[in-house]
Design a protein around this motif. Structure first.
Motif: not given
Length: 134
Positions: A88-104
């Protein structure tokens, strides 16, 4: 932040980490080891503490560099922003907070429940950022 800006930012962080790792070159630890071998117990303890701190910094920076490199590869592959578990798409807010996130968030929470210590390993603190509190 655009994907191009993120990529540029990550490349700069990677360059900064490599510079810092070069500054923490293990060859420099020979002086610390020499201090640890002296007869003074306090000096030896301080030297060992300094060597341990240097080793932990190298390990943390190396892990962060690996995460950034993997993120840059996902950007190049076109898979950046997709959860590695559920796709699934990782929420943009999560990617903004943790750009290296690999999990939702859902999959990250599930991973933390399965292995509480493993979640911290994915997000080590560095000199410039804190581990996320999910």
């Amino acid at each position: 932040m655009t994907l191009a800006a993120l990529e540029q930012n990550l490349r700069q962080r990677l360059l900064d980490i490599r510079t810092r790792l070069h500054q923490l070159d293990p060859r420099d630890s020979s002086e610390i080891i020499a201090d640890a071998r002296r007869n003074d117990l306090c000096d030896s303890a301080q030297a060992i503490g300094a060597l341990e701190a240097q080793t932990m910094s190298v390990e943390r920076l190396t892990l962060t560099a690996q995460q950034i490199t993997a993120t840059l590869q996902r950007i190049a592959d076109g898979t950046y922003g997709r959860c590695e578990e559920c796709d699934e798409q990782i929420p943009p807010a999560r990617l903004n907070a943790i750009p290296t996130a690999t999990l939702c968030v859902r999959c990250q929470s599930a991973a933390e429940l399965r292995a509480p210590g493993a979640a911290r390993a994915r997000y080590p603190t560095s000199d410039h950022e804190e581990a996320p509190h999910l």
